[in-house]
Write an enzyme that holds these catalytic residues in place. Structure first.
Site, PDB file in Angstrom:
ATOM      1  N   THR A   1      42.408  26.977-104.386  1.00  0.00           N
ATOM      2  CA  THR A   1      41.717  27.751-103.342  1.00  0.00           C
ATOM      3  C   THR A   1      42.644  28.831-102.776  1.00  0.00           C
ATOM      4  OG1 THR A   1      40.296  25.896-102.786  1.00  0.00           O
ATOM      5  CG2 THR A   1      40.558  27.575-101.093  1.00  0.00           C
TER       6      THR A   1
ATOM      7  N   GLU B   1      42.531  20.655 -94.519  1.00  0.00           N
ATOM      8  CA  GLU B   1      42.165  21.875 -95.263  1.00  0.00           C
ATOM      9  C   GLU B   1      43.235  22.954 -95.108  1.00  0.00           C
ATOM     10  OE1 GLU B   1      40.256  21.051 -97.392  1.00  0.00           O
ATOM     11  OE2 GLU B   1      38.280  21.914 -97.075  1.00  0.00           O
TER      12      GLU B   1
HETATM   13  N1  HSE Z   1      35.142  28.852 -98.172  1.00  0.00           N
HETATM   14  C1  HSE Z   1      36.242  28.374 -98.949  1.00  0.00           C
HETATM   15  C2  HSE Z   1      36.584  29.421 -99.994  1.00  0.00           C
HETATM   16  C3  HSE Z   1      35.868  27.101 -99.608  1.00  0.00           C
HETATM   17  O1  HSE Z   1      35.666  29.874-100.675  1.00  0.00           O
HETATM   18  O2  HSE Z   1      37.745  29.806-100.113  1.00  0.00           O
HETATM   19  C4  HSE Z   1      36.910  26.508-100.486  1.00  0.00           C
HETATM   20  O3  HSE Z   1      36.403  25.329-101.063  1.00  0.00           O
END
Ligand code: HSE
Length: 310
Positions: free
Chosen positions: A183, A130
């Site tokens: 993201t 991630e």
């Molecule tokens: N919590 C993260 C975001 C998840 O919202 O940036 C990304 O899938």
């Protein structure tokens, strides 16, 4: 059973779940990648096949590779692994595409070695993937992918994952409009501080949502699925978001919000019939906008990653 090779289903996940930015997540049954992991005699890790998406096979550039390396560094295993990735979850869709690959790699490797590592440790390895994908080692997608069901990540340093009860009649609708949002980009637009007033509203909802899930109190779940902090900013990136949400709630959804970092939009409903109606209502908005999309209705996946027959 041949324990040198395994084929697995790696579920898509919804992170944040409205009020729980970076802490709440859930796993889905209806969407997921497939992976084949093989134990090989030659040391090292290689990705031998990727289908469905154009992704790098170089270990250091691939989230499954990076997560797999974190696993191997912690492991005493002297042999190697080969990974095949069959992507069904599109990149930048907001339903945990990178998490499915990272979590699947470490889960499969662990299984083939007779599970030397706990779920908690697997989440830690998968978080390295991630970090590569978004610049931040968030765990709110990889934790539900590995644990199944709903999870709350109380802390990432040290990692503290709390599995949460899944109410029996809860279903998810997901609409994935065909635009890509990275993201990393949708994190850049967020403010780095919030007001105390917003904080109070937000943590009130997170606590109440968790209580609602345990008590199977659908009214409380519904009242708590509100995001005062992230949704108002990120929703600007998603065409038709307000209308989709309006239609979902009108069709009987308990709540509706951005799935992860978007552009997918999710809704939670009590009962399959309502979830199907909600999905249709949400789909109609994108149809009217001439924006192509994929609709899904899914049970909450309480098992997480699962073995498939080879
Ligand atoms: N919590 C993260 C975001 C998840 O919202 O940036 C990304 O899938």
């Amino acid at each position: 059973m041949n324990k040198d090779s395994i084929k697995i289903f790696c579920p898509a996940t919804i992170a944040n779940i409205s009020c729980g930015f970076d802490v709440l997540g859930l796993a889905l049954s209806a969407i997921g990648d497939e992976m084949v992991i093989k134990k090989v005699r030659n040391p090292g890790l290689s990705i031998t096949k990727i289908s469905g998406l154009d992704l790098p096979k170089e270990i250091h550039k691939n989230v499954a590779g990076v997560a797999g390396l974190a696993f191997m560094e912690a492991s005493e295993y002297k042999g190697g692994f080969e990974i095949e990735i069959y992507k069904k979850i599109k990149a930048g869709s907001g339903i945990g595409s990178s998490a499915a690959s990272a979590a699947g790699a470490v889960w499969g490797m662990n299984y083939l070695l007779d599970s030397p590592f706990s779920q908690h440790q697997l989440v830690q390895f998968a978080m390295a993937g991630e970090k590569l994908a978004s610049g931040v080692a968030h765990a709110d997608n990889v934790a539900p992918a590995i644990y199944g069901g709903f999870t709350l990540v109380r802390s990432t340093e040290p990692l503290d994952v709390i599995p949460i009860h899944v109410p029996k009649e809860l279903y998810a609708s997901i609409i994935h409009p065909h635009i890509e949002i990275k993201t990393s980009d949708s994190r850049k637009i967020l403010k780095t501080s919030i007001s105390l007033a917003d904080g109070i509203k937000q943590w009130g909802n997170v606590g109440a949502l968790v209580a609602g899930l345990y008590q199977e109190d659908y009214g409380l779940i519904s009242r708590s699925l509100v995001d005062h902090i992230v949704e108002p900013i990120r929703s600007i990136l998603i065409p038709g978001f307000d209308e989709v949400k309006h239609e979902a709630l009108g069709a009987g959804a308990l709540g509706c919000g951005i799935s992860g970092s978007g552009p997918s939009i999710f809704a939670l409903s009590k009962g399959l019939k309502t979830a199907q109606k909600v999905t249709q209502a949400m789909s109609k908005v994108f149809e009217n906008m001439d924006l192509s999309y994929d609709p899904y209705v899914s049970k909450i996946n309480t098992k997480g990653i699962q073995i498939m027959t080879l």
